[in-house]
Write an enzyme that holds these catalytic residues in place. Structure first.
Site, PDB file in Angstrom:
ATOM      1  N   ARG A 181      -8.376  -0.251   4.905  1.00  0.00           N
ATOM      2  CA  ARG A 181      -7.670   0.892   3.976  1.00  0.00           C
ATOM      3  C   ARG A 181      -6.634  -0.120   3.745  1.00  0.00           C
ATOM      4  NH1 ARG A 181      -6.462   5.639   8.304  1.00  0.00           N
ATOM      5  NH2 ARG A 181      -5.242   6.061   6.004  1.00  0.00           N
TER       6      ARG A 181
ATOM      7  N   CYS B  51      -4.180  12.919  12.934  1.00  0.00           N
ATOM      8  CA  CYS B  51      -5.287  11.320  13.518  1.00  0.00           C
ATOM      9  C   CYS B  51      -5.209  10.885  14.427  1.00  0.00           C
ATOM     10  CB  CYS B  51      -3.988  10.742  12.639  1.00  0.00           C
ATOM     11  SG  CYS B  51      -3.017   9.608  12.472  1.00  0.00           S
TER      12      CYS B  51
ATOM     13  N   LYS C 275       0.796  -0.853  -0.158  1.00  0.00           N
ATOM     14  CA  LYS C 275      -0.008   0.248   0.132  1.00  0.00           C
ATOM     15  C   LYS C 275       0.631   0.689   0.324  1.00  0.00           C
ATOM     16  CE  LYS C 275      -1.720   1.524   3.728  1.00  0.00           C
ATOM     17  NZ  LYS C 275      -1.166   2.546   4.358  1.00  0.00           N
ATOM     18  N   ASN C 276       1.676   1.362   0.840  1.00  0.00           N
ATOM     19  CA  ASN C 276       2.134   2.283   1.082  1.00  0.00           C
ATOM     20  C   ASN C 276       3.189   2.544   0.180  1.00  0.00           C
ATOM     21  OD1 ASN C 276       1.533   3.339   3.615  1.00  0.00           O
ATOM     22  ND2 ASN C 276       2.929   2.458   4.293  1.00  0.00           N
TER      23      ASN C 276
ATOM     24  N   ARG D  36       0.333  14.434  13.215  1.00  0.00           N
ATOM     25  CA  ARG D  36       1.283  14.060  12.223  1.00  0.00           C
ATOM     26  C   ARG D  36       1.939  15.460  11.333  1.00  0.00           C
ATOM     27  NH1 ARG D  36      -0.874   8.232   9.697  1.00  0.00           N
ATOM     28  NH2 ARG D  36       0.984   8.705   8.227  1.00  0.00           N
TER      29      ARG D  36
ATOM     30  N   ASP E 233       4.279   0.484  12.150  1.00  0.00           N
ATOM     31  CA  ASP E 233       2.859  -0.431  11.210  1.00  0.00           C
ATOM     32  C   ASP E 233       3.131  -1.379  11.689  1.00  0.00           C
ATOM     33  OD1 ASP E 233       2.377   2.001  10.836  1.00  0.00           O
ATOM     34  OD2 ASP E 233       3.731   2.036   7.848  1.00  0.00           O
TER      35      ASP E 233
HETATM   36  N1  EPU Z   1       7.214  14.141  10.731  1.00  0.00           N
HETATM   37  C1  EPU Z   1       7.530  15.616  10.928  1.00  0.00           C
HETATM   38  N2  EPU Z   1       7.415  16.710  10.207  1.00  0.00           N
HETATM   39  C2  EPU Z   1       6.901  16.041   8.419  1.00  0.00           C
HETATM   40  C3  EPU Z   1       6.497  14.703   8.719  1.00  0.00           C
HETATM   41  C4  EPU Z   1       6.804  14.173   9.532  1.00  0.00           C
HETATM   42  O1  EPU Z   1       8.108  15.693  12.333  1.00  0.00           O
HETATM   43  O2  EPU Z   1       6.511  16.915   7.929  1.00  0.00           O
HETATM   44  C5  EPU Z   1       7.257  13.270  11.790  1.00  0.00           C
HETATM   45  C6  EPU Z   1       5.845  12.314  12.858  1.00  0.00           C
HETATM   46  O3  EPU Z   1       5.436  13.227  12.999  1.00  0.00           O
HETATM   47  C7  EPU Z   1       6.708  11.140  12.317  1.00  0.00           C
HETATM   48  C8  EPU Z   1       7.861  10.545  11.701  1.00  0.00           C
HETATM   49  O4  EPU Z   1       8.377  12.270  12.206  1.00  0.00           O
HETATM   50  O5  EPU Z   1       6.639  11.006  13.934  1.00  0.00           O
HETATM   51  C9  EPU Z   1       7.681  10.371  10.739  1.00  0.00           C
HETATM   52  O6  EPU Z   1       6.796  10.177   9.991  1.00  0.00           O
HETATM   53  P1  EPU Z   1       6.697   9.441   8.560  1.00  0.00           P
HETATM   54  O7  EPU Z   1       6.146  11.374   8.015  1.00  0.00           O
HETATM   55  O8  EPU Z   1       7.473   9.317   8.314  1.00  0.00           O
HETATM   56  O9  EPU Z   1       5.158   9.356   8.199  1.00  0.00           O
HETATM   57  P2  EPU Z   1       3.938   9.574   6.892  1.00  0.00           P
HETATM   58  O10 EPU Z   1       5.280   9.305   5.620  1.00  0.00           O
HETATM   59  O11 EPU Z   1       3.685  10.756   7.040  1.00  0.00           O
HETATM   60  C10 EPU Z   1       4.229   6.490   7.051  1.00  0.00           C
HETATM   61  C11 EPU Z   1       3.491   5.520   6.306  1.00  0.00           C
HETATM   62  C12 EPU Z   1       2.486   5.291   7.885  1.00  0.00           C
HETATM   63  C13 EPU Z   1       4.066   4.946   8.145  1.00  0.00           C
HETATM   64  C14 EPU Z   1       4.719   5.674   8.693  1.00  0.00           C
HETATM   65  C15 EPU Z   1       6.094   5.815   9.283  1.00  0.00           C
HETATM   66  C16 EPU Z   1       2.446   6.148   3.688  1.00  0.00           C
HETATM   67  C17 EPU Z   1       0.852   6.192   2.933  1.00  0.00           C
HETATM   68  N3  EPU Z   1       2.306   6.446   5.031  1.00  0.00           N
HETATM   69  O12 EPU Z   1       4.122   7.863   7.022  1.00  0.00           O
HETATM   70  O13 EPU Z   1       1.957   4.782   7.813  1.00  0.00           O
HETATM   71  O14 EPU Z   1       3.591   4.459   9.977  1.00  0.00           O
HETATM   72  O15 EPU Z   1       5.105   6.744   7.529  1.00  0.00           O
HETATM   73  O16 EPU Z   1       7.096   4.673   8.654  1.00  0.00           O
HETATM   74  O17 EPU Z   1       3.447   5.409   3.461  1.00  0.00           O
HETATM   75  C18 EPU Z   1       0.441   2.912   7.852  1.00  0.00           C
HETATM   76  O18 EPU Z   1      -0.048   2.364   6.789  1.00  0.00           O
HETATM   77  O19 EPU Z   1      -1.143   2.388   8.293  1.00  0.00           O
HETATM   78  C19 EPU Z   1       0.188   4.304   7.919  1.00  0.00           C
HETATM   79  C20 EPU Z   1       0.190   5.031   9.241  1.00  0.00           C
END
Ligand code: EPU
Length: 430
Positions: free
Chosen positions: A400, A117, A22-23, A122, A308
């Site tokens: 999802r 969320c 998915k991701n 986030r 995850d």
């Molecule tokens: N963060 C920041 N600033 C940003 C972005 C992120 O401080 O601008 C922080 C977040 O709050 C968190 C950490 O950095 O503490 C990591 O967040 P990241 O940006 O890596 O998460 P994401 O890209 O929004 C993806 C996956 C998530 C998974 C996370 C971490 C997708 C669609 N989502 O989210 O997947 O938990 O990486 O590996 O790729 C899931 O599939 O259930 C899911 C939530």
């Protein structure tokens, strides 16, 4: 509304095929905005988040069609569209991934700002910092990110944040940089296999990227990208979920199509707990020798233990023979499943970003409420071993990220079924 009923106690046995990740699929589908030419994406899982992404892409002027065998064809139809509206973005945070491609190819974007969320704040500051460094002018207006860039220009960008790198932040900036003028260097880039898969797709579109899968990406901008075909990598989180399900039921499960090199941190924890893990051709097999030892687990960016799979591993460790500690270093508040697991008899105490799990001899079936995708999987896993029936409500979260999971678990021998749930049954009152 639907619910899933699981009757615990059957060891899972047999083979299950893993779906596409998915991701990886979500940002790769968004990356098709970068070209005017047709793309064909294969091995796309049939999930609610994929449907939501297709809806957003259509809103953004892309013609998307589902083909046979989980392929999706996409081609640009209206390159003037540039708004990703709130109705779609609120359903799925990954829609923020349209921002980079829209800016790069259409020079402007209006994307609803994703909110928080259930597992905490986030932020998207790293996405915005990276795109601004490339020359985008970004404002927040009435809940929307409004971004413009006459021309993006390559530069060096540090994308590390307080919790490590950002997965989708790296995706956004990498996609935008492919069409920027000059060279972009992304330091502290996310190394997750899903981001590497996006990099491979972008390269097949003609992007010039070095360092894929490492924390230093070097991207030489090109003036345009061509259409491409790509097959999405197997979902390591889904594979890990099936491995943990096999392990907790003291079963013998083969997850076909899974890549063991993407799951080293997970198989390491299972081995420490006493499970036998073997790699067989393109499959991973887990089988149990009896009891489970406690293990301490810390979630970290890849190749560390994935956040995850934290909830699913917590269900498993709640039956270990002693005390385990799980520390969440990515989302310190991602513990909504703790209280629901407690309803099945698990003994878990939360202390700051850690959960202290005192293993119990047995879990007992109970009605439980899913709060998010991975928490739902955790409750199902607990239900597979809990005595009696566990009813998981709000399972729309599961759809999802897991394709028809109840069919696939029942193929392994689980006694599990989906039923309609009355509106009131899923209500949760303060
Ligand atoms: N963060 C920041 N600033 C940003 C972005 C992120 O401080 O601008 C922080 C977040 O709050 C968190 C950490 O950095 O503490 C990591 O967040 P990241 O940006 O890596 O998460 P994401 O890209 O929004 C993806 C996956 C998530 C998974 C996370 C971490 C997708 C669609 N989502 O989210 O997947 O938990 O990486 O590996 O790729 C899931 O599939 O259930 C899911 C939530």
């Amino acid at each position: 509304m639907e619910k899933i009923l699981v009757e615990g106690g059957t060891p899972l046995r047999g083979t299950v095929d893993v779906c596409g990740a998915k991701n990886a699929a979500l940002p790769i589908l968004c990356a098709t905005i970068l070209t005017e030419y047709p793309c064909l994406i294969r091995n796309v899982p049939d999930l609610r988040d994929v449907t939501s992404t297709i809806e957003i892409l259509r809103e953004l002027g892309m013609h998307c069609e589902r083909q046979l065998d989980r392929a999706i064809s996409i081609v640009e139809e209206n390159p003037d569209a540039h708004t990703a509206p709130y109705e779609h973005v609120r359903k799925m945070r990954a829609s923020i991934c349209t921002l980079g491609p829209l800016l790069a190819r259409r020079k402007k974007a209006k994307v609803s700002m994703p909110g928080g969320c259930v597992f905490g704040l986030r932020p998207i500051d790293l996405h915005l910092k990276g795109l601004a460094a490339l020359g985008a002018d970004i404002r927040i207006n009435h809940g929307y990110l409004e971004a413009e860039a006459k021309e993006l220009r390559g530069t060096t960008i540090y994308l590390g944040g307080p919790f490590g790198s950002s997965v989708l932040g790296t995706a956004n900036v990498m996609m935008a940089a492919t069409l920027a003028k000059g060279t972009t260097v992304i330091e502290a880039a996310a190394c997750e296999p899903e981001i590497a898969d996006l990099g491979v797709f972008l390269k097949s579109m003609g992007a010039r990227i070095e360092g894929i899968g490492t924390p230093r990406l070097v991207i030489d901008g090109v003036s345009s990208l061509r259409g491409a075909e790509h097959s999405i990598i197997p979902d390591r989180i889904e594979a890990g979920t099936f491995l943990i399900a096999g392990a907790i039921t003291r079963g013998d499960v083969v997850v076909r199509g899974a890549r063991i090199e993407h799951l080293t941190a997970v198989t390491d924890v299972l081995k420490q707990a006493g499970l036998k893990i073997s790699a067989e051709n393109d499959a991973i097999r887990v089988c149990s020798n009896g009891g489970f030892h406690p293990v301490d687990v810390t979630t970290l960016p890849y190749p560390g233990f994935p956040t995850d799979l934290q909830a699913q591993m917590m269900a498993f460790l709640s039956l270990a023979d002693g005390i385990s500690v799980i520390t969440e270093k990515i989302y310190p508040d991602r513990f909504m499943h703790v209280a629901e697991l407690a309803r099945t008899g698990a003994k878990i105490r939360k202390e700051g970003p850690s959960a202290i799990i005192s293993g119990v001899q047995r879990l007992s079936g109970a009605p439980v409420m899913a709060s998010d995708l991975r928490a739902s999987a955790c409750l199902l896993i607990a239900g597979l071993v809990a005595q009696g029936i566990t009813t998981v409500y709000r399972i729309y979260h599961l759809d999802r990220g897991y394709e028809r999971i109840e069919h696939r678990l029942s193929g392994l021998g689980a006694r599990i079924r989906r039923e309609p749930a009355g509106e009131n049954e899923s209500e949760c009152l303060d």
